[in-house]
Scaffold this motif. Structure first.
Motif, PDB file in Angstrom:
ATOM      1  N   ILE A  46       0.949  -1.576  -0.062  1.00 10.28           N
ATOM      2  CA  ILE A  46      -0.050   0.492   0.482  1.00 10.28           C
ATOM      3  C   ILE A  46       1.093   0.701   0.176  1.00 10.28           C
ATOM      4  CG2 ILE A  46      -1.840  -0.897   1.145  1.00 10.28           C
ATOM      5  CD1 ILE A  46      -1.113   0.560   3.916  1.00 10.28           C
ATOM      6  N   GLY A  47       0.285   2.124  -0.674  1.00  9.71           N
ATOM      7  CA  GLY A  47       0.910   4.215  -0.421  1.00  9.71           C
ATOM      8  C   GLY A  47       0.265   4.243  -0.731  1.00  9.71           C
ATOM      9  N   SER A  71      -3.662  10.858  -2.900  1.00 11.16           N
ATOM     10  CA  SER A  71      -4.051   9.654  -3.251  1.00 11.16           C
ATOM     11  C   SER A  71      -3.616   8.288  -3.031  1.00 11.16           C
ATOM     12  CB  SER A  71      -4.778   9.373  -5.098  1.00 11.16           C
ATOM     13  OG  SER A  71      -3.745   9.237  -5.966  1.00 11.16           O
ATOM     14  N   LYS A  72      -4.828   7.110  -2.297  1.00 10.31           N
ATOM     15  CA  LYS A  72      -4.194   6.218  -2.049  1.00 10.31           C
ATOM     16  C   LYS A  72      -3.650   4.904  -3.458  1.00 10.31           C
ATOM     17  CE  LYS A  72      -7.688   5.625  -0.039  1.00 10.31           C
ATOM     18  NZ  LYS A  72      -8.965   4.469   1.770  1.00 10.31           N
ATOM     19  N   ARG A  73      -3.030   4.310  -3.039  1.00 12.07           N
ATOM     20  CA  ARG A  73      -2.519   3.250  -3.881  1.00 12.07           C
ATOM     21  C   ARG A  73      -3.055   2.030  -3.522  1.00 12.07           C
ATOM     22  NH1 ARG A  73       2.286   3.127  -8.481  1.00 12.07           N
ATOM     23  NH2 ARG A  73       1.922   5.351  -8.502  1.00 12.07           N
ATOM     24  N   GLY A  74      -4.172   1.248  -2.707  1.00 16.58           N
ATOM     25  CA  GLY A  74      -4.358   0.138  -1.804  1.00 16.58           C
ATOM     26  C   GLY A  74      -5.567   0.532  -0.620  1.00 16.58           C
ATOM     27  N   GLY A  75      -6.281   0.229  -0.158  1.00 21.77           N
ATOM     28  CA  GLY A  75      -7.178   0.721   0.920  1.00 21.77           C
ATOM     29  C   GLY A  75      -6.610   0.358   2.328  1.00 21.77           C
ATOM     30  N   TYR A  76      -6.810   1.925   3.347  1.00 16.39           N
ATOM     31  CA  TYR A  76      -5.925   2.254   4.477  1.00 16.39           C
ATOM     32  C   TYR A  76      -7.339   3.502   4.697  1.00 16.39           C
ATOM     33  CZ  TYR A  76      -3.130   5.117   2.226  1.00 16.39           C
ATOM     34  OH  TYR A  76      -2.464   6.130   0.728  1.00 16.39           O
ATOM     35  N   GLU A  77      -7.454   3.840   6.242  1.00 15.07           N
ATOM     36  CA  GLU A  77      -8.023   4.768   6.799  1.00 15.07           C
ATOM     37  C   GLU A  77      -7.242   6.339   7.068  1.00 15.07           C
ATOM     38  OE1 GLU A  77     -11.064   3.887  10.050  1.00 15.07           O
ATOM     39  OE2 GLU A  77     -10.597   1.802   9.354  1.00 15.07           O
ATOM     40  N   GLY A  78      -8.769   7.285   7.397  1.00 17.22           N
ATOM     41  CA  GLY A  78      -6.855   8.506   7.130  1.00 17.22           C
ATOM     42  C   GLY A  78      -7.090   8.755   8.555  1.00 17.22           C
ATOM     43  N   ARG A  79      -7.456   8.325   9.109  1.00 16.08           N
ATOM     44  CA  ARG A  79      -7.650   8.053  10.855  1.00 16.08           C
ATOM     45  C   ARG A  79      -6.377   8.428  11.130  1.00 16.08           C
ATOM     46  NH1 ARG A  79      -9.028   4.046  14.403  1.00 16.08           N
ATOM     47  NH2 ARG A  79      -9.388   2.002  12.854  1.00 16.08           N
ATOM     48  N   TRP A  80      -4.949   7.693  10.483  1.00 18.66           N
ATOM     49  CA  TRP A  80      -4.033   6.998  11.172  1.00 18.66           C
ATOM     50  C   TRP A  80      -2.473   7.597  11.064  1.00 18.66           C
ATOM     51  CZ3 TRP A  80      -0.534   4.307   8.214  1.00 18.66           C
ATOM     52  CH2 TRP A  80      -1.281   3.512   7.251  1.00 18.66           C
ATOM     53  N   HIS A 115       6.951  14.885  -8.511  1.00 20.43           N
ATOM     54  CA  HIS A 115       6.595  15.108  -9.751  1.00 20.43           C
ATOM     55  C   HIS A 115       5.303  14.730  -9.554  1.00 20.43           C
ATOM     56  CE1 HIS A 115       7.834  10.727 -10.961  1.00 20.43           C
ATOM     57  NE2 HIS A 115       7.348  10.773 -10.826  1.00 20.43           N
ATOM     58  N   VAL A 116       4.179  15.049 -10.339  1.00 16.49           N
ATOM     59  CA  VAL A 116       2.627  14.587 -10.138  1.00 16.49           C
ATOM     60  C   VAL A 116       2.938  13.257 -10.714  1.00 16.49           C
ATOM     61  CG1 VAL A 116       0.610  14.935 -11.324  1.00 16.49           C
ATOM     62  CG2 VAL A 116       1.685  16.972 -10.490  1.00 16.49           C
ATOM     63  N   GLY A 117       2.246  12.392  -9.635  1.00 15.31           N
ATOM     64  CA  GLY A 117       2.980  10.941 -10.425  1.00 15.31           C
ATOM     65  C   GLY A 117       3.341   9.945  -9.836  1.00 15.31           C
ATOM     66  N   ALA A 118       4.364  11.011  -8.699  1.00 12.41           N
ATOM     67  CA  ALA A 118       5.764  10.115  -7.913  1.00 12.41           C
ATOM     68  C   ALA A 118       5.129   9.042  -7.017  1.00 12.41           C
ATOM     69  CB  ALA A 118       6.362  11.091  -7.642  1.00 12.41           C
ATOM     70  N   PRO A 119       5.367   7.451  -7.164  1.00 16.46           N
ATOM     71  CA  PRO A 119       4.322   7.171  -5.792  1.00 16.46           C
ATOM     72  C   PRO A 119       4.784   7.121  -4.458  1.00 16.46           C
ATOM     73  CG  PRO A 119       6.230   6.026  -7.157  1.00 16.46           C
ATOM     74  CD  PRO A 119       6.369   7.538  -8.076  1.00 16.46           C
ATOM     75  N   ILE A 120       3.918   6.696  -3.458  1.00 19.41           N
ATOM     76  CA  ILE A 120       5.013   6.935  -2.314  1.00 19.41           C
ATOM     77  C   ILE A 120       4.366   5.802  -1.370  1.00 19.41           C
ATOM     78  CG2 ILE A 120       3.582   8.258   0.069  1.00 19.41           C
ATOM     79  CD1 ILE A 120       2.437   9.794  -1.807  1.00 19.41           C
TER      80      ILE A 120
END
Length: 275
Positions: free
Chosen positions: A75-76, A91-100, A162-167
């Motif tokens: 995820i990332g 934006s998200k890659r994978g599923g996770y919550e914003g609260r943490w 750049h826009v599109g860079a992975p996290i």
């Protein structure tokens, strides 16, 4: 395989990051570990155009095939906007919550292939109106990443982001408290490093117990062991593999939800109760 060797394998796989769609480096480590067990019978590890890795063991009859899948990616997120003040929306890659996510450290892959450190910023509890503190849900799209840049130009020119860079998410990987307990591994990307490591252990067991002198296995069906890509963005690698191979049964290896703490919905999975 003893637990020290398992720790070595999973730590090696964790040493390279694998955001969805960019799994090759981790995939090559997976291939290298698999080849240690397969080389004696000249069984190859193959890849396809979507980056999946697979091994095929031929069965005694070979009319049906079973595939055991574990995904390589983690995820990332993805940088979706660079703001004038130098902060980054994602934006998200994978599923996770914003609260943490608030104050969590991340790594961003820049144009030069270098990982840039960042911190996810958002409204703290102290800055949230009291009426919203209990019920507010944090959407990751409302958060930003701070890397130290003062403006957009610094982000682009100095940090080469750049826009599109992975996290991916930062952190330590290894034994949780090695001086006290050498059975508990903790760290980032356990989804799906744990299952990916299990597939390597499984391959060793298949080679030791089921493969005969001719390189086939002593069961009627063919057996595929597959490391798939892009699972966190729609199981794309698995779907591609299944589309291009005649598979009768699929077994997916993945993490489970441990929920044996107060107030949780029980999953019947216990901490320290894994295989």
């Amino acid at each position: 395989m003893n637990k020290n060797e398992i720790l070595r394998i999973i730590t090696s796989l964790a040493s390279v990051r694998a955001p969805s769609g960019m799994e090759k480096d981790r995939g090559e480590l997976f291939k290298k570990e698999m080849e240690k067990f397969l080389a004696s019978k000249d069984i190859p590890v193959k890849t396809d155009s979507l980056g999946n890795y697979h091994v095929k063991f031929k069965g005694t009859k070979g009319k049906k095939s079973i595939a055991i899948l574990a995904h390589v990616d983690e995820i990332g997120g993805t940088i979706r906007k660079i703001k004038k003040n130098g902060c980054l929306e994602f934006s998200k890659r994978g599923g996770y919550e914003g609260r943490w996510l608030v104050s969590k450290t991340v790594k961003i892959l820049n144009k030069n292939g270098k990982w840039i450190n960042g911190i996810i910023s958002g409204r703290s509890t102290h800055a949230t109106p009291s009426k919203l503190r209990v019920k507010e849900l944090i959407d990751p799209l409302e958060l930003e990443i701070y890397v130290g840049a003062k403006n957009k130009n610094e982000v682009i020119n100095d940090y080469q982001i750049h826009v599109g860079a992975p996290i991916v998410f930062s952190g330590d990987f290894g034994l949780l408290n090695p001086d006290i307990n050498d059975d508990i591994i903790s760290g980032y990307s356990m989804d799906n490093l744990a299952a990916l490591t299990c597939s390597i252990v499984l391959t060793q067991k298949v080679m030791e117990s089921l493969v005969n002198d001719f390189g086939t296995i002593n069961i009627p069906s063919n057996l595929y062991i597959v490391a798939t890509t892009r699972e966190e963005i729609g199981t794309e690698g698995a779907l591609y593999f299944l589309k291009n191979h005649s598979i009768d049964q699929v077994i997916a290896l993945d993490i489970g939800l441990v929920a044996d703490f107060t107030g949780s919905i029980s999953s019947d999975i216990k901490l320290e109760g894994g295989p």
